[in-house]
Design a protein around this motif. Sequence first.
Motif, short mmCIF file in Angstrom:
data_model
loop_
_atom_site.label_atom_id
_atom_site.label_comp_id
_atom_site.label_asym_id
_atom_site.label_seq_id
_atom_site.Cartn_x
_atom_site.Cartn_y
_atom_site.Cartn_z
N LEU A 24 17.01 21.75 31.76
CA LEU A 24 16.31 21.04 30.68
C LEU A 24 14.95 21.66 30.39
CD1 LEU A 24 17.18 17.33 31.57
CD2 LEU A 24 18.33 18.87 29.96
N ILE A 25 14.28 22.17 31.42
CA ILE A 25 12.98 22.83 31.20
C ILE A 25 13.16 24.10 30.38
CG2 ILE A 25 11.05 23.98 32.34
CD1 ILE A 25 11.37 22.00 34.65
N LEU A 26 14.14 24.92 30.76
CA LEU A 26 14.42 26.14 30.00
C LEU A 26 14.85 25.81 28.57
CD1 LEU A 26 16.34 28.24 32.69
CD2 LEU A 26 14.06 28.70 31.75
N LEU A 27 15.63 24.76 28.42
CA LEU A 27 16.06 24.37 27.08
C LEU A 27 14.88 23.90 26.23
CD1 LEU A 27 18.62 24.06 25.34
CD2 LEU A 27 18.75 21.69 26.12
N LEU A 28 13.92 23.21 26.85
CA LEU A 28 12.73 22.77 26.12
C LEU A 28 11.88 23.95 25.68
CD1 LEU A 28 10.85 20.52 25.12
CD2 LEU A 28 9.84 20.45 27.42
N VAL A 29 11.70 24.93 26.58
CA VAL A 29 10.93 26.13 26.22
C VAL A 29 11.63 26.88 25.10
CG1 VAL A 29 10.08 28.34 27.07
CG2 VAL A 29 9.91 26.30 28.52
N TRP A 73 5.30 36.88 17.06
CA TRP A 73 5.92 37.96 17.83
C TRP A 73 5.88 37.69 19.33
CZ3 TRP A 73 8.93 40.70 15.04
CH2 TRP A 73 8.63 40.94 13.71
N VAL A 74 4.97 36.84 19.78
CA VAL A 74 4.98 36.44 21.19
C VAL A 74 6.09 35.42 21.45
CG1 VAL A 74 3.66 35.20 22.96
CG2 VAL A 74 2.54 36.94 21.55
N SER A 75 6.31 34.55 20.49
CA SER A 75 7.36 33.54 20.67
C SER A 75 8.76 34.16 20.62
CB SER A 75 7.24 32.45 19.60
OG SER A 75 7.44 33.00 18.30
N PHE A 76 8.90 35.30 19.96
CA PHE A 76 10.23 35.91 19.86
C PHE A 76 10.78 36.34 21.22
CE2 PHE A 76 13.08 39.51 19.17
CZ PHE A 76 14.01 38.94 18.31
N PRO A 77 10.03 37.09 22.06
CA PRO A 77 10.59 37.43 23.39
C PRO A 77 10.81 36.20 24.27
CG PRO A 77 8.32 38.16 23.22
CD PRO A 77 8.73 37.75 21.85
N VAL A 78 9.96 35.18 24.12
CA VAL A 78 10.20 33.95 24.89
C VAL A 78 11.52 33.32 24.49
CG1 VAL A 78 9.32 31.63 25.35
CG2 VAL A 78 7.73 33.54 25.18
N TYR A 79 11.76 33.28 23.19
CA TYR A 79 13.04 32.76 22.67
C TYR A 79 14.21 33.59 23.19
CZ TYR A 79 16.80 33.32 19.23
OH TYR A 79 18.01 33.50 18.62
N LEU A 80 14.08 34.92 23.15
CA LEU A 80 15.19 35.79 23.54
C LEU A 80 15.47 35.71 25.04
CD1 LEU A 80 17.21 37.89 22.55
CD2 LEU A 80 15.49 39.66 23.00
N ILE A 81 14.42 35.69 25.87
CA ILE A 81 14.61 35.65 27.32
C ILE A 81 15.24 34.33 27.76
CG2 ILE A 81 13.41 35.62 29.53
CD1 ILE A 81 11.42 37.62 28.33
N THR A 82 14.72 33.23 27.27
CA THR A 82 15.28 31.92 27.66
C THR A 82 16.71 31.78 27.15
OG1 THR A 82 14.21 30.98 25.69
CG2 THR A 82 13.07 30.75 27.81
N TYR A 83 16.99 32.34 25.99
CA TYR A 83 18.36 32.26 25.45
C TYR A 83 19.33 33.04 26.34
CZ TYR A 83 22.28 32.71 22.22
OH TYR A 83 23.53 32.69 21.65
N LEU A 84 18.95 34.24 26.75
CA LEU A 84 19.82 35.04 27.60
C LEU A 84 20.00 34.40 28.97
CD1 LEU A 84 18.58 38.66 26.74
CD2 LEU A 84 20.67 37.52 25.95
N VAL A 85 18.95 33.79 29.50
CA VAL A 85 19.06 33.13 30.81
C VAL A 85 20.02 31.95 30.73
CG1 VAL A 85 17.82 31.78 32.53
CG2 VAL A 85 16.82 33.89 31.64
N LEU A 86 19.91 31.15 29.68
CA LEU A 86 20.77 29.98 29.55
C LEU A 86 22.22 30.34 29.26
CD1 LEU A 86 18.42 27.59 27.53
CD2 LEU A 86 19.17 27.31 29.89
#
Length: 316
Positions: free
Chosen positions: A170-175, A143-156
């Motif tokens: 590339l850093i955001l894509l790696l995260v 559940w912690v990885s889910f908001p990280v996934y969602l935030i980085t996806y929206l930013v990209l």
Amino acid sequence: MSKSDLPPSYEESRQQSNGQQQHGNYPYPPYGYPTQPGVNTGPGQPGIQPQAGLWQGPGYSSSAMPTVMPSFITPGMFSSNPRDAEEVSSAGVWDSMRVRHAFIRKVYLILAAQLSITVSIIAVFVFVEPVRLFVIQNPAIYWVSFPVYLITYLVLVCCEGPRRRHPWNLILLLVFTLALSYMAGTISSFFDTKAVVLALGITAIVCVVVTIFSFQTKVDFTSCTGLLCALCVVLLVTGIITSIVLCFKYVPWLHMLYGACGAIVFTLFLAYHTQLLLGNRAHTISPEEYVFGALSLYVDIVQIFIFLLSVTGSSE
């Protein structure tokens, strides 16, 4: 002796020769004919000798001859090889094609690196038993990885600046890749090993077939944006209904049906995003958007795997 037997006089012979030359050899203009100033009109006529190397005739003077080529004359217009003009006109097309091919290679290299990370994490979560038990017993990390996934996806997806600025893109894509890989590995740890391997195999086959088909077919999936959006809405509504039903009672066939529908929808999205890379369809993306291209393909492939895992896992 008669007068007709006498030889012609000098003046008569000149007149006869002048008459023959006028009919056959294009003589100089006769006396009284208007002449061009500065042109030698023949023996006994006033005039100036023309300059060496210049052709002059009636109506054309040396000052009327162009001294430079007009600016509208392009290279290859007077070439002895007719293909030179085609090469000049098609140079821009070939440059564009080379840029597009380099862009496609870059996208698939990034996608290959992302999929390698994801498959490695899934293999560790599935085949290493201590790691599998740790993931199952600690769902908070998921559940912690889910908001990280969602935030980085929206930013990209929504922010053009971070998406195009190196090396932040590339850093955001790696995260993003690590977050989604952890989520896919966690979901895979709840299924049987055979179901996971079968889902991986089917996903690989589907992706290869769809990619080849998208490159070769004349069907333009990029012109079907409205249809794909409608399918997303239908899938969302179906998922909500399925989740409510499964909360009260687990129905295997309903779970499999939802998984099959999701796999079909994201297979169409994979074809859509693949054709966006080609540059010869109704819609395309810029060669500078290699991060967005790799991101779109990667999300489609992972979603196909997760939905197929629902089908293969429910059949056990």
